[in-house]
Design a protein around this motif. Structure first.
Motif, PDB file in Angstrom:
ATOM      1  N   PRO A  56     -13.631  -3.056   1.451  1.00 33.49           N
ATOM      2  CA  PRO A  56     -12.125  -2.847   1.322  1.00 33.49           C
ATOM      3  C   PRO A  56     -11.755  -1.862   2.340  1.00 33.49           C
ATOM      4  O   PRO A  56     -10.554  -2.058   2.796  1.00 33.49           O
ATOM      5  CB  PRO A  56     -12.101  -2.435  -0.054  1.00 33.49           C
ATOM      6  CG  PRO A  56     -13.280  -2.753  -0.846  1.00 33.49           C
ATOM      7  CD  PRO A  56     -14.345  -2.868   0.064  1.00 33.49           C
ATOM      8  N   GLU A  57     -12.376  -0.917   2.891  1.00 30.94           N
ATOM      9  CA  GLU A  57     -11.696   0.156   3.577  1.00 30.94           C
ATOM     10  C   GLU A  57     -11.864  -0.153   5.110  1.00 30.94           C
ATOM     11  O   GLU A  57     -11.484   0.504   5.943  1.00 30.94           O
ATOM     12  CB  GLU A  57     -12.360   1.601   3.120  1.00 30.94           C
ATOM     13  CG  GLU A  57     -11.873   2.293   1.910  1.00 30.94           C
ATOM     14  CD  GLU A  57     -11.638   3.697   1.653  1.00 30.94           C
ATOM     15  OE1 GLU A  57     -11.535   4.249   2.966  1.00 30.94           O
ATOM     16  OE2 GLU A  57     -11.509   4.197   0.821  1.00 30.94           O
ATOM     17  N   THR A  58     -12.567  -1.336   5.262  1.00 29.59           N
ATOM     18  CA  THR A  58     -12.619  -1.648   6.759  1.00 29.59           C
ATOM     19  C   THR A  58     -11.505  -2.223   7.410  1.00 29.59           C
ATOM     20  O   THR A  58     -11.222  -3.230   6.926  1.00 29.59           O
ATOM     21  CB  THR A  58     -14.255  -2.318   6.839  1.00 29.59           C
ATOM     22  OG1 THR A  58     -14.971  -1.658   6.165  1.00 29.59           O
ATOM     23  CG2 THR A  58     -14.545  -2.518   8.288  1.00 29.59           C
ATOM     24  N   SER A  73      -6.138  -0.195   4.900  1.00 29.97           N
ATOM     25  CA  SER A  73      -7.539  -0.080   4.233  1.00 29.97           C
ATOM     26  C   SER A  73      -7.832   1.027   3.347  1.00 29.97           C
ATOM     27  O   SER A  73      -8.489   0.583   2.221  1.00 29.97           O
ATOM     28  CB  SER A  73      -8.463   0.273   5.347  1.00 29.97           C
ATOM     29  OG  SER A  73      -8.339   1.550   6.005  1.00 29.97           O
ATOM     30  N   GLU A  74      -7.074   1.967   3.047  1.00 28.15           N
ATOM     31  CA  GLU A  74      -7.080   3.090   2.104  1.00 28.15           C
ATOM     32  C   GLU A  74      -6.383   2.333   0.558  1.00 28.15           C
ATOM     33  O   GLU A  74      -7.042   2.478  -0.376  1.00 28.15           O
ATOM     34  CB  GLU A  74      -6.349   4.265   2.286  1.00 28.15           C
ATOM     35  CG  GLU A  74      -6.897   5.410   3.367  1.00 28.15           C
ATOM     36  CD  GLU A  74      -8.246   5.722   2.812  1.00 28.15           C
ATOM     37  OE1 GLU A  74      -8.273   6.143   1.696  1.00 28.15           O
ATOM     38  OE2 GLU A  74      -9.246   5.741   3.518  1.00 28.15           O
ATOM     39  N   ARG A  75      -5.651   1.446   0.854  1.00 25.98           N
ATOM     40  CA  ARG A  75      -4.835   0.709  -0.232  1.00 25.98           C
ATOM     41  C   ARG A  75      -5.808  -0.271  -0.750  1.00 25.98           C
ATOM     42  O   ARG A  75      -6.003  -0.403  -2.221  1.00 25.98           O
ATOM     43  CB  ARG A  75      -3.559   0.165   0.327  1.00 25.98           C
ATOM     44  CG  ARG A  75      -2.346   1.176   0.473  1.00 25.98           C
ATOM     45  CD  ARG A  75      -1.187   0.419   0.481  1.00 25.98           C
ATOM     46  NE  ARG A  75      -0.099   1.148   0.479  1.00 25.98           N
ATOM     47  CZ  ARG A  75       0.958   1.232   1.468  1.00 25.98           C
ATOM     48  NH1 ARG A  75       0.912   0.069   2.230  1.00 25.98           N
ATOM     49  NH2 ARG A  75       1.986   2.191   1.512  1.00 25.98           N
ATOM     50  N   GLU A 126      -8.755   9.689  -5.893  1.00 21.83           N
ATOM     51  CA  GLU A 126      -9.118  10.421  -4.614  1.00 21.83           C
ATOM     52  C   GLU A 126      -8.510   9.330  -3.447  1.00 21.83           C
ATOM     53  O   GLU A 126      -7.823  10.046  -2.592  1.00 21.83           O
ATOM     54  CB  GLU A 126     -10.556  10.377  -4.249  1.00 21.83           C
ATOM     55  CG  GLU A 126     -10.885  11.480  -3.636  1.00 21.83           C
ATOM     56  CD  GLU A 126     -12.294  11.751  -3.955  1.00 21.83           C
ATOM     57  OE1 GLU A 126     -13.058  11.735  -2.819  1.00 21.83           O
ATOM     58  OE2 GLU A 126     -12.999  11.688  -4.957  1.00 21.83           O
ATOM     59  N   GLU A 127      -8.623   8.102  -3.407  1.00 21.56           N
ATOM     60  CA  GLU A 127      -7.861   7.180  -2.560  1.00 21.56           C
ATOM     61  C   GLU A 127      -6.436   7.342  -2.625  1.00 21.56           C
ATOM     62  O   GLU A 127      -5.839   7.415  -1.693  1.00 21.56           O
ATOM     63  CB  GLU A 127      -8.337   5.696  -2.819  1.00 21.56           C
ATOM     64  CG  GLU A 127      -9.901   5.551  -2.560  1.00 21.56           C
ATOM     65  CD  GLU A 127     -10.582   6.034  -1.411  1.00 21.56           C
ATOM     66  OE1 GLU A 127      -9.734   6.122  -0.461  1.00 21.56           O
ATOM     67  OE2 GLU A 127     -11.679   6.321  -1.556  1.00 21.56           O
ATOM     68  N   GLY A 128      -5.782   7.761  -3.820  1.00 21.99           N
ATOM     69  CA  GLY A 128      -4.576   7.853  -3.964  1.00 21.99           C
ATOM     70  C   GLY A 128      -3.963   8.929  -3.245  1.00 21.99           C
ATOM     71  O   GLY A 128      -2.652   8.822  -2.512  1.00 21.99           O
ATOM     72  N   GLU A 129      -4.766   9.940  -3.062  1.00 21.60           N
ATOM     73  CA  GLU A 129      -4.389  11.231  -2.345  1.00 21.60           C
ATOM     74  C   GLU A 129      -4.314  10.810  -0.665  1.00 21.60           C
ATOM     75  O   GLU A 129      -3.654  11.331  -0.015  1.00 21.60           O
ATOM     76  CB  GLU A 129      -5.219  12.220  -2.689  1.00 21.60           C
ATOM     77  CG  GLU A 129      -5.086  12.841  -3.892  1.00 21.60           C
ATOM     78  CD  GLU A 129      -6.148  13.905  -4.169  1.00 21.60           C
ATOM     79  OE1 GLU A 129      -7.092  14.424  -3.367  1.00 21.60           O
ATOM     80  OE2 GLU A 129      -6.399  14.024  -5.461  1.00 21.60           O
ATOM     81  N   HIS A 130      -5.392  10.124  -0.461  1.00 24.10           N
ATOM     82  CA  HIS A 130      -5.296   9.635   1.117  1.00 24.10           C
ATOM     83  C   HIS A 130      -4.035   8.874   1.267  1.00 24.10           C
ATOM     84  O   HIS A 130      -3.872   9.036   2.613  1.00 24.10           O
ATOM     85  CB  HIS A 130      -6.820   8.843   1.485  1.00 24.10           C
ATOM     86  CG  HIS A 130      -7.850   9.650   1.022  1.00 24.10           C
ATOM     87  ND1 HIS A 130      -9.242   8.974   0.764  1.00 24.10           N
ATOM     88  CD2 HIS A 130      -8.268  10.842   0.839  1.00 24.10           C
ATOM     89  CE1 HIS A 130     -10.026   9.955   0.678  1.00 24.10           C
ATOM     90  NE2 HIS A 130      -9.582  11.015   0.703  1.00 24.10           N
ATOM     91  N   ILE A 131      -3.872   7.893   0.600  1.00 24.15           N
ATOM     92  CA  ILE A 131      -2.887   6.978   0.921  1.00 24.15           C
ATOM     93  C   ILE A 131      -1.424   8.107   0.859  1.00 24.15           C
ATOM     94  O   ILE A 131      -0.585   7.737   1.846  1.00 24.15           O
ATOM     95  CB  ILE A 131      -2.506   6.033  -0.455  1.00 24.15           C
ATOM     96  CG1 ILE A 131      -3.612   4.972  -0.458  1.00 24.15           C
ATOM     97  CG2 ILE A 131      -1.261   5.438  -0.178  1.00 24.15           C
ATOM     98  CD1 ILE A 131      -3.771   4.199  -1.362  1.00 24.15           C
TER      99      ILE A 131
HETATM  100 ZN    ZN Z   1     -10.186   7.069   1.378  1.00 25.60          ZN
END
Ligand code: ZN
Length: 167
Positions: A80-82, A104-106, A134-139
């Motif tokens: 998913p993140e690629t 990709s973060e989404r 954690e991904e939410g923080e990156h977004i």
């Molecule tokens: Zn991330």
């Protein structure tokens, strides 16, 4: 996700590919002498590697299942993140690179959130929710940076002096 091991294998793959992808985006930005955004992507790659370390620690002492790449359960047959490779256009601006990273973060976030929602295993649910947060923080971080780099003008990819193609 049936087992914790299966989930961890997916998470390890996702974070590993994510880190590599951010390194690639950082390289593209360095080619453009955009050290600011290159720095951001290096930081993001670092976060992914820290996360990867955490996940590997979780997996310590466990025998992880071997899952062939083609048997991984990604939504679109890809981690998913690629970021798709055609997104690495050599004229890619900071805006495009940030958009690609955000996309990709989404998908990474959606993957973890989906696992958390669908699993019956409380341990998997707990970890997947943490990872989704954690991904939410990156977004949020990428969205903040996008405010600084608005979309470029039309014709951003017109190259008046295209590089020689060596094929
Ligand atoms: Zn991330």
């Amino acid at each position: 996700m049936e087992t914790l091991g299966e989930f961890l294998v997916h998470a390890i793959t996702l974070e590993d590919e994510s880190a590599q992808r951010f390194d690639e985006l950082a390289d593209v930005m360095e080619v453009h002498h955009n050290t600011e955004v290159a720095g951001l992507f290096k930081r993001m790659a670092h976060y992914s590697r820290l996360h990867l370390e955490d996940i590997r620690k979780q997996a310590e002492g466990m025998t992880l299942p071997h899952i062939s790449p083609w048997d991984l359960k990604w939504p679109n047959d890809e981690a998913p993140e690629t970021v798709a490779h055609e997104e690495g256009h050599y004229l890619m601006t900071a805006y495009h690179a940030l958009r690609a990273a955000l996309r990709s973060e989404r998908t990474g976030h959606a993957f973890y959130a989906n696992v958390a929602r669908e699993t019956n295993d409380p341990e998997i649910r707990k970890l997947a929710s943490e990872f989704a947060a954690e991904e939410g923080e990156h977004i949020a971080l990428l969205e903040k940076w996008l405010l600084k780099y608005p979309p470029p003008r039309e014709g951003w990819d017109d190259d008046l002096d295209p590089p020689a193609v060596v094929d």
